[in-house]
Design a protein around this motif. Structure first.
Motif, PDB file in Angstrom:
ATOM      1  N   SER A  20     -18.602 -35.633  33.442  1.00 32.97           N
ATOM      2  CA  SER A  20     -17.278 -36.147  33.791  1.00 32.97           C
ATOM      3  C   SER A  20     -16.217 -35.542  32.866  1.00 32.97           C
ATOM      4  O   SER A  20     -16.543 -34.990  31.805  1.00 32.97           O
ATOM      5  N   ARG A  21     -14.979 -35.687  33.250  1.00 35.27           N
ATOM      6  CA  ARG A  21     -13.870 -35.190  32.434  1.00 35.27           C
ATOM      7  C   ARG A  21     -13.937 -35.807  31.031  1.00 35.27           C
ATOM      8  O   ARG A  21     -13.807 -35.104  30.018  1.00 35.27           O
ATOM      9  N   GLU A  22     -14.170 -37.114  30.961  1.00 40.23           N
ATOM     10  CA  GLU A  22     -14.195 -37.809  29.670  1.00 40.23           C
ATOM     11  C   GLU A  22     -15.334 -37.275  28.796  1.00 40.23           C
ATOM     12  O   GLU A  22     -15.149 -37.043  27.604  1.00 40.23           O
ATOM     13  N   GLU A  23     -16.500 -37.065  29.409  1.00 44.50           N
ATOM     14  CA  GLU A  23     -17.642 -36.550  28.634  1.00 44.50           C
ATOM     15  C   GLU A  23     -17.374 -35.123  28.164  1.00 44.50           C
ATOM     16  O   GLU A  23     -17.749 -34.738  27.045  1.00 44.50           O
ATOM     17  N   ILE A  54     -14.428 -33.832  27.487  1.00 40.38           N
ATOM     18  CA  ILE A  54     -13.434 -33.884  26.406  1.00 40.38           C
ATOM     19  C   ILE A  54     -14.108 -34.306  25.086  1.00 40.38           C
ATOM     20  O   ILE A  54     -13.827 -33.740  24.017  1.00 40.38           O
ATOM     21  N   ALA A  55     -15.039 -35.257  25.163  1.00 37.31           N
ATOM     22  CA  ALA A  55     -15.729 -35.726  23.954  1.00 37.31           C
ATOM     23  C   ALA A  55     -16.564 -34.594  23.346  1.00 37.31           C
ATOM     24  O   ALA A  55     -16.546 -34.362  22.125  1.00 37.31           O
ATOM     25  N   ARG A  78      -5.677 -33.106  31.815  1.00 37.46           N
ATOM     26  CA  ARG A  78      -5.207 -34.160  32.723  1.00 37.46           C
ATOM     27  C   ARG A  78      -5.587 -33.889  34.173  1.00 37.46           C
ATOM     28  O   ARG A  78      -5.779 -32.741  34.560  1.00 37.46           O
ATOM     29  N   ASN A 125      -8.692 -32.189  19.964  1.00 37.31           N
ATOM     30  CA  ASN A 125      -8.498 -33.072  21.117  1.00 37.31           C
ATOM     31  C   ASN A 125      -7.942 -32.228  22.255  1.00 37.31           C
ATOM     32  O   ASN A 125      -6.861 -31.652  22.127  1.00 37.31           O
ATOM     33  N   ASP A 155     -11.131 -27.624  34.961  1.00 38.40           N
ATOM     34  CA  ASP A 155     -12.446 -28.215  35.234  1.00 38.40           C
ATOM     35  C   ASP A 155     -13.375 -27.224  35.945  1.00 38.40           C
ATOM     36  O   ASP A 155     -14.540 -27.515  36.166  1.00 38.40           O
TER      37      ASP A 155
END
Ligand code: USQ
Length: 405
Positions: A52-55, A57-58, A71, A67, A9
């Motif tokens: 964010s982490r999720e954004e 990754i997307a 984590r 993908n 990150d």
């Protein structure tokens, strides 16, 4: 190659994940996400907005079609490290997941102990997990040029030949770090060297200089904002050139610590990516512990401040350079001549155009002027090496003595 990145990150980690994926490597990684908290603790924020982490990754999936297994986890938690290694079976581990700031490590007892525990134990866990699960993997460990300090002789790459009382040996070059953070890296170097010796692990210890820059080409010409990496400017997590460029953008005087005659090795973010990849793609032999000094060129801090002032001027930004009382305990004037032959021999081509890189940075940062302006009060340091914290006072404008330096 399956590459596991700790600190995925972070400033370097998020960039490296993209750089390696674009070159066809299979990347996974983990992060404690603590860097975000440390910068908030400094009452600051990344000048470049981060998602964010999720954004992230997307956006990664959209740009690179993969993908990303990214984590949240702590490397001081041995079970976390081993379970991830069991699943992913990395062929290489790039260990960037540490607390990277000298001033942060010097705040007080709590921050010193946290820094050394986090960094040293995390690295030991990785060494043990390698031995148990992936003994043939290559550890690419981020060390720092700051491990060597500023000796009055040339600095080799990790080791040197020495003759003492008529006998010769090839020994580790003395380390004289200048903060508890830098000492944590020295302890890591010793532990890593020893693990290679007793367990036959292979490791490259990268003595990296100070990194600067906002982007790499792989992110695209107009990068998706979710792919951008962070850029800090606070006293702990902002490094010299990055801070100067942020200061220039809001018209704050560039904060030279002392007269700025301290000399360091620097390199653009894109060179850091190039070098780490060269090291990965040319792994060491079984049991080999090798050391690479990694920087583009050495400069004094005042030379860099002058360059930032010049480039900012070309972009219509008028900026002064001020000398501030130096909060650190470091040599004001010193000899500095480190080698950096190993990476060049393996094909590293330094960027050299530091001013072009500064120009890109300043242009990028001009779009986020408000975010820097909002935090302008934290630009002058107050963390001191003697523990008597107070905000550094201005000594004066960049002096005549400097012009001739
Ligand atoms: N400096 C200034 N003004 C500033 C900030 C820094 O004059 O506003 C001076 C410092 O006194 C120092 C030099 O610039 O002499 C470099 O400071 P820095 O904050 O850019 O870098 P440093 O504390 O050495 O640490 C950074 C990274 C660290 C990495 C290290 C590589 O934060 O993770 O290990 O660079 S090296 O410097 O080669 O050890």
């Amino acid at each position: 190659m399956r590459v596991f990145i700790t600190g995925i990150d972070g400033y370097l980690g998020w960039t490296l994940a993209q750089y390696l994926t674009a070159r066809g490597h299979d990347v996974a990684g983990a992060d404690t996400m603590m860097r975000r908290e440390w910068v908030a603790e400094m009452n600051s924020q990344s000048a470049i907005p981060i998602y964010s982490r999720e954004e992230r990754i997307a956006a990664f999936k959209e740009r690179y079609g993969k993908n990303l297994d990214f984590r949240v986890g702590d490397f001081t938690d041995y079970d976390f490290v081993t379970s991830f290694f069991e699943e992913f079976k990395p062929e290489a581990i790039v260990h960037l997941g540490q607390m990277p700031s000298a001033p942060y490590s010097m705040i007080d007892q709590k921050h010193t102990v946290f820094t050394q525990y986090n960094n040293v134990i995390g690295n030991l866990n990785i060494l043990y997990a390698m031995k148990e699960i992936v003994p043939d993997a290559h550890l690419l460990k981020l060390g720092t040029m700051g491990e060597y300090g500023t000796p009055n002789v040339d600095i080799p790459e990790g080791f040197f030949e020495i003759e003492y009382r008529g006998r010769k040996d090839y020994l580790p070059f003395p380390r004289q770090a200048a903060s508890f953070y830098h000492w944590s890296k020295v302890h890591d170097s010793n532990n890593t060297m020893y693990a290679c010796k007793i367990w036959g692990l292979r490791a490259t210890d990268v003595m990296q200089g100070v990194v600067f820059g906002t982007r790499i080409d792989e992110m695209g010409e107009n990068p998706d904002p979710r792919l951008r990496t962070r850029l800090d400017f606070d006293q702990c997590f902002g490094t010299a050139i990055n801070r100067f460029c942020c200061q220039a953008v809001i018209g704050h005087p560039l904060t030279l610590f002392g007269a700025g005659h301290q000399k360091r090795g620097f390199l653009p973010l894109r060179d850091s990516m190039q070098c780490l990849t060269i090291a990965l793609e040319n792994p060491p032999k079984e049991g080999e512990y090798r050391v690479f000094n990694q920087f583009e060129e050495t400069y004094t801090i005042v030379e860099l401040a002058d360059m930032v002032q010049e480039v900012a001027g070309e972009l219509g930004l008028d900026v002064d350079i001020y000398e501030y009382e130096n909060p650190r305990h470091e040599a004001a004037e010193h000899y500095y001549n480190p080698d950096r032959k190993h990476l060049i021999d393996l094909g590293y081509k330094p960027t050299h155009d530091v001013k072009a890189e500064m120009k890109i940075m300043i242009q990028d940062l001009m779009q986020h002027r408000d975010r820097i302006m909002e935090k302008k009060d934290i630009l002058v340091p107050d963390i001191r090496w003697d523990g008597k914290h107070h905000r550094s006072t201005v000594i004066g404008k960049r002096s005549e003595r400097n012009v001739k330096a």
